[in-house]
Design an enzyme around this catalytic site. Sequence first.
Site, short mmCIF file in Angstrom:
data_model
loop_
_atom_site.label_atom_id
_atom_site.label_comp_id
_atom_site.label_asym_id
_atom_site.label_seq_id
_atom_site.Cartn_x
_atom_site.Cartn_y
_atom_site.Cartn_z
N GLY A 140 0.83 -1.21 0.00
CA GLY A 140 0.00 0.00 0.00
C GLY A 140 0.85 1.24 0.00
NE ARG A 141 3.43 3.48 -4.39
CZ ARG A 141 4.65 3.96 -4.65
NH1 ARG A 141 4.94 5.22 -4.43
NH2 ARG A 141 5.57 3.16 -5.15
N GLY A 142 0.45 5.23 1.38
CA GLY A 142 -0.43 6.11 2.14
C GLY A 142 0.29 7.39 2.46
N GLY A 193 4.24 7.69 3.12
CA GLY A 193 5.13 6.56 2.95
C GLY A 193 4.52 5.36 2.27
CB VAL A 235 2.32 -0.05 3.74
CG1 VAL A 235 2.20 -1.07 4.86
CG2 VAL A 235 1.82 1.30 4.20
CE LYS A 243 2.39 5.26 6.01
NZ LYS A 243 1.01 5.64 6.18
CG ASP A 283 -5.77 11.12 5.06
OD1 ASP A 283 -6.72 11.46 4.33
OD2 ASP A 283 -4.73 10.60 4.63
#
Length: 801
Positions: free
Chosen positions: A522-524, A527, A529, A543, A635
């Site tokens: 994942g991208r959050g 950063g 993950v 992360k 968020d």
Amino acid sequence: MNMASSALMLFLLVLYFSFQFSSSLDALNKGFSSLSVEKAEQDIIVSENGMFSAGFFEVGGNAFSFAIWFTTRPDSQNITTPTVVWMANRDQPVNGKRSKLSLLHTGNLALVDAGQFQVWSTETESNVPTELRLGNDGNLVLRELPGGHILWQSFDFPTDTLLPGQHLTRSTQLVSSRTESNHSSGFYKFSFDDGNVLTLVYDGPDVSSTYWPSPAITVWQAGRFTYNSSRIAVLNPLGAFDSSDNYNKRTSDYGAVLPRRLTIDHDGNLRVYSQDLSQKWYVSLQAISDSCTIHGICGANSVCRFDLKKGRKCSCVPGYKVKNQSDWSYGCESIFAATSNESKVTFLELGQVEFYGYDAYYLPNSTYTHCESLCLNNSNCKGFQYSYDNGAGVFKCYTKTQLLNGHFPGAAGTITYLKVPKGKSFPTSYEDSVIRNSDCSVKIHREYSKKHVSRFVSFLLWFATAIGVLEAACVFVVLFLIRSQHNSSIDPHGHHLATVGFRKFSYSELKKATKGFSQEIGRGAGGIVYKAILSDQRIAAVKKLNDAMQGEGEFLAEVSIIGRLNHMNLIEMWGYCAEGKHRLLVYEYMENGSLADNLSSNTLDWSKRYNIALGTARGLAYLHEECLEWILHCDIKPQNILLDSNYQPKVADFGLSKLLNRDVLNNDRNFSMIRGTRGYMAPEWVFNLAVTSKVDVYSYGIVLLEMITGKNPASDIQAINGDEPYNGRLVTWVREKKRECASWVEQIMDSALGSNYDENKMEILARVALDCIEEDNEQRPTMSQVVEMLQSQDCDPNGGA
Ligand SMILES: *[C@@H]1O[C@H](CO)[C@@H](O)[C@H](O)[C@H]1NC(C)=O
Ligand SMILES: *[C@@H]1O[C@H](CO)[C@@H](O)[C@H](O)[C@H]1NC(C)=O
Ligand SMILES: *[C@@H]1O[C@H](CO)[C@@H](O)[C@H](O)[C@H]1NC(C)=O
Ligand SMILES: *[C@@H]1O[C@H](CO)[C@@H](O)[C@H](O)[C@H]1NC(C)=O
Ligand SMILES: *[C@@H]1O[C@H](CO)[C@@H](O)[C@H](O)[C@H]1NC(C)=O
Ligand SMILES: *[C@@H]1O[C@H](CO)[C@@H](O)[C@H](O)[C@H]1NC(C)=O
Ligand SMILES: *[C@@H]1O[C@H](CO)[C@@H](O)[C@H](O)[C@H]1NC(C)=O
């Protein structure tokens, strides 16, 4: 290991053990050991996690009971009396001199008063070594050492409290204490009745009656199930109380792992208490909301009234005076002589006052004169209750031989007529008396003849002590050796934080665990993950923060706050890494990915969606309202709501706003930590207004809409009518549908669900969503109000009545 650090280690260990040995015990073993009342301060058995203590507890002057209580931390200065959860001899305290609890050679655990009388024992027998130990759950267990067979445990003999995991069974009951400070058995009982139903019963000196579930309705109407004869009820650590009669309740802070207890209080109410981080207790669930419906509070001939500010008040009915001002359970007595000559009495009207029980006659359809003459003809009749039955459109008549369990206001349309002598005037507005508990402690002074301790015994004692010291020294040395061998892997921060299951990782360790940061999941915000397998085989999500704050101390301070948060609907953080310029966070791994993945692949039916909505709200409510540190998420979006193997949601990425370098993020148009994500942002960000927890409520509302409609608010290519600036299009569309058609819920539903959903629940969800996205942040509910609204769907009518 260098000299200085070994010296420090040695010093710390000496400190640690001297503390351990001087102030508490781990266990009591058969033969030698006993706890003595004179050394009540030191002779305390402490559970391994330190949460519970068992020992002699002073219940009055020179009077002690053997008890288990929640250990009070030294920093909780304001908590003066520990909270007792169990007592061996609540009704027969022992003398403050020469009383002892001993684990005898026979395997019996016995409490002896003043060296003479046995007042309590477990009545157990065993000819192998046995041990008495206090578990981390507060259960005091007497166990045979070989085999571990349990001879006796305090969980099987509750007093007024159930701890998480402790079962209430067909053979156990909770009995309230007499008053707040007098722990002896009181009048209120909580148990299963013969019909398999959990009940609260007032069992007073003169009368006894059930007051919960409300006697005004049937147990079926109260939502209880009478055919499960297993008769088991249990509170779990997350705050769920479940009983085999279907009385299933969740606490207001359900989901958080906190110290909890279920207690029948001396006022007859059943409550679940939770402890906050400063060790204060608060009520998180209560069986009865109108405490005047609890029986036996005000005694005979008096009326209980509930006042939000002052609590319960008792007052005598007109013509009666209080018997004992300091104890209202004695009730009131008449100030006139009773007469049986019906021409000498009259009736006084008491509006909306209702008494429970002791009806001489009950007529379901009666006239006033008939009811009155019934009471007149009976010299024992003290008055009658005349109430309108709305359903049948008739009046009901109850003549009373006793005026008990009076409360105001009773059911609407109820009037009580009180029989009083003619020609006298009685004040109809009676004086109020706030209930006071007579809580002054009674001193128990007992004189016992003293016996001299023989020289031989005192020699034996000295001998035992010497052996003990020697043993302690050995244990100490062995532990020290073990400790120093492991020492190489302990780092200075890791050592401190290990106590909360949270640790520091090295960069190389994480690099290896993620196979060189190869598997991106994942991208959050801030950063990327990666999936990782830790050295203990746990699967984790790591992360890697791009632009985290660089000061290590500051970083650690923030991270350890996040690490302390503990709620079933929040992602658990297992540790962090801060090495050179690297800043990484290690989280638990979620099998089912994010809500966003699941919505796009269409794997969620309506009930899963509803549960996800509720769980997410609980997690956020905990962040907003129950943590010591006030935390905004800022968020909320489906990418940040992860699902475990049971599709329980866990909110991720909270608490990060402080860790990240804000300037960098502000420049990133699509992805701003400070302003949330396009499509989910509250108008406050856009219009530069004050930011409160209501920004999360707004984003949550948008996520709900997305879950209901299946439409992505952030996507530009979504075919939604209308054309609004920023993120208003989905919102406008839903609002329009609601205005225009009665079947609006059906119209906005995700077509992927077909017609396969609970219309009521989805409507609730949609209404809550619209409340959450009110433009005016004052009008939006708080997250805990959202929890209540969603949870009320699973509610039964059992609470107040
Ligand atoms: C103790 O109580 C006082 C007054 O209620 C309060 O100001 C103080 O912060 C409390 N201390 C702790 C450690 O909770
Ligand atoms: C009875 O209650 C127990 C405990 O709650 C439960 O495990 C069991 O399934 C129930 N039995 C029936 C027949 O409902
Ligand atoms: C009133 O109640 C208190 C507390 O229970 C008791 O000590 C006292 O003896 C009672 N007084 C009378 C007159 O009954
Ligand atoms: C009741 O009182 C009235 C008036 O005082 C009297 O005339 C009558 O005899 C009394 N009746 C009885 C049964 O005592
Ligand atoms: C109540 O009693 C009256 C008179 O006896 C009768 O006319 C009426 O039908 C009764 N109502 C009900 C609901 O039983
Ligand atoms: C009450 O007693 C009187 C006389 O004894 C009688 O006439 C009347 O019917 C009685 N009323 C009721 C409701 O029993
Ligand atoms: C507690 O209450 C009981 C029953 O009313 C009484 O016998 C006992 O003396 C009281 N004990 C203390 C310590 O106040």
